[in-house]
Design an enzyme around this catalytic site. Structure first.
Site, PDB file in Angstrom:
ATOM      1  CB  CYS A  83       8.766  -0.959  -6.908  1.00 54.68           C
ATOM      2  SG  CYS A  83       8.971  -0.442  -5.185  1.00 54.68           S
ATOM      3  CG  HIS A 154       1.763   3.528 -11.548  1.00 53.28           C
ATOM      4  ND1 HIS A 154       1.946   3.306 -10.201  1.00 53.28           N
ATOM      5  CD2 HIS A 154       1.277   4.795 -11.650  1.00 53.28           C
ATOM      6  CE1 HIS A 154       1.587   4.383  -9.522  1.00 53.28           C
ATOM      7  NE2 HIS A 154       1.182   5.303 -10.389  1.00 53.28           N
ATOM      8  N   GLY A 195      -2.940   3.214 -11.158  1.00 54.81           N
ATOM      9  CA  GLY A 195      -2.519   4.533 -10.703  1.00 54.81           C
ATOM     10  C   GLY A 195      -3.670   5.498 -10.537  1.00 54.81           C
ATOM     11  NE  ARG A 218       0.412   3.434  -1.557  1.00 54.96           N
ATOM     12  CZ  ARG A 218       1.179   2.618  -2.295  1.00 54.96           C
ATOM     13  NH1 ARG A 218       0.736   2.193  -3.465  1.00 54.96           N
ATOM     14  NH2 ARG A 218       2.364   2.220  -1.870  1.00 54.96           N
TER      15      ARG A 218
END
Length: 316
Positions: A83, A154, A195, A218
């Site tokens: 993060c 990621h 990602g 997302r």
């Protein structure tokens, strides 16, 4: 994802996929130790399999938090080393720890000793001016040496100087090839790629190239039906017919009623449902009805049914 994947979101997502591993928001070790544990960690048994994601850099604190979290019944305890938020940089955890693999190793070693469930790590390929071709394998080797077997990577650097957390999700270029090479270099590890993956077809392509898993964030939140309704069939090979998005809405109603009966508010649940019909006729009316009315005092399932009727009418 902080402020997104709370227990209401995870319950909704579980209705769409029985097999996908769900993750909590990142919770700091200090919050787990000193905060309202029920608010932070309690979840519905229907959410399994579910992993709790912790943040921190103090081995003793993380060990205590891992033990506490595991006691709530989570299937996995994950340490977030990816993060890029300003909040985590100032606290010396999150992506900044990519520069300190020995500290991460000490933290996860303590967590493994304290936790009865598996401890895993989510990371980036590197940060700032690191040479990712050197930094990522060194990080994986160092952390795996103390017993971590599962990593979610990621495939972007995190630029801690000069980019905002939002920009860090999009601007640093993706390097999937590097992550794939890590699977070849560390075949004994379970490696998932994360990602920029926005479709099940893209996830299948990564799996076909040898990755053990794919983490979708997302896209699964903003268009959950597109990602999750077909996941059990397309990724896990299940033969059952997936639910429709309309059926998911109806299946959420008993959960919503329980939440309201416990003193909750409708918008706390429906804010996670706004993208259910993304890309479909009626999606705008669905989102508008929920956004405008779910936060009102006394709002209940009738608001959800009214929004659903908008979708049904435009699909007819």
């Amino acid at each position: 994802m902080m402020d997104w994947t709370d227990r209401h979101c995870r319950y909704l997502h579980r209705l769409m996929s029985a097999r996908a591993l769900l993750y909590t928001e990142m919770v700091t070790a200090q919050a787990v130790i000193h905060g309202d544990r029920d608010r932070l960690l309690a979840f519905d048994g229907a959410e399994h399999p579910v992993a709790v994601q912790l943040g921190g850099s103090d081995a003793a604190d993380l060990a205590q938090a891992a033990r506490i979290a595991a006691g709530f019944g989570y299937d996995e305890v994950n340490l977030n080393v990816g993060c890029p938020s300003d909040r985590v940089q100032s606290g010396c955890f999150g992506a900044v720890l990519m520069e300190r693999p020995n500290l991460v190793a000490a933290c996860v070693a303590a967590m493994i000793a304290a936790s009865p469930v598996e401890v895993t790590v989510k990371c980036r390929i590197g940060v700032d001016d690191q040479n990712t071709e050197e930094a990522l394998p060194r990080f994986l080797e160092t952390v795996a040496a103390v017993g971590v077997r599962r990593f979610a990577i990621h495939a972007r650097k995190a630029w801690l100087q000069g980019l905002s957390p939002k920009e860090n999700r999009d601007i640093p270029p993706l390097d999937y090839a590097l992550v794939h090479r890590m699977k070849q270099e560390f075949p004994q590890l379970h490696l998932s790629v994360n990602g920029g993956i926005a479709t099940l077809e893209a996830a299948q392509a990564h799996l076909a190239q040898g990755m053990d898993g794919v983490m979708i964030g997302r896209a699964a939140y903003h268009s959950p039906a597109e990602i999750l309704l077909g996941a059990d069939r397309d990724i896990f090979g299940d033969t059952a017919t997936p639910r429709s998005a309309e059926q998911v809405v109806l299946d959420m109603l008993p959960y919503i009623e329980r939440h309201l009966a416990q003193g909750g508010r409708l918008h706390q649940v429906t804010r996670h449902m706004l993208g259910l019909f993304a890309g479909r006729p009626g999606a705008r009316a669905w989102k508008r009805t929920l956004s405008e009315h779910a936060h009102h005092d006394g709002a209940g399932p009738e608001v959800v049914l009214r929004a659903l009727a908008e979708v049904t009418a435009q699909a007819a």
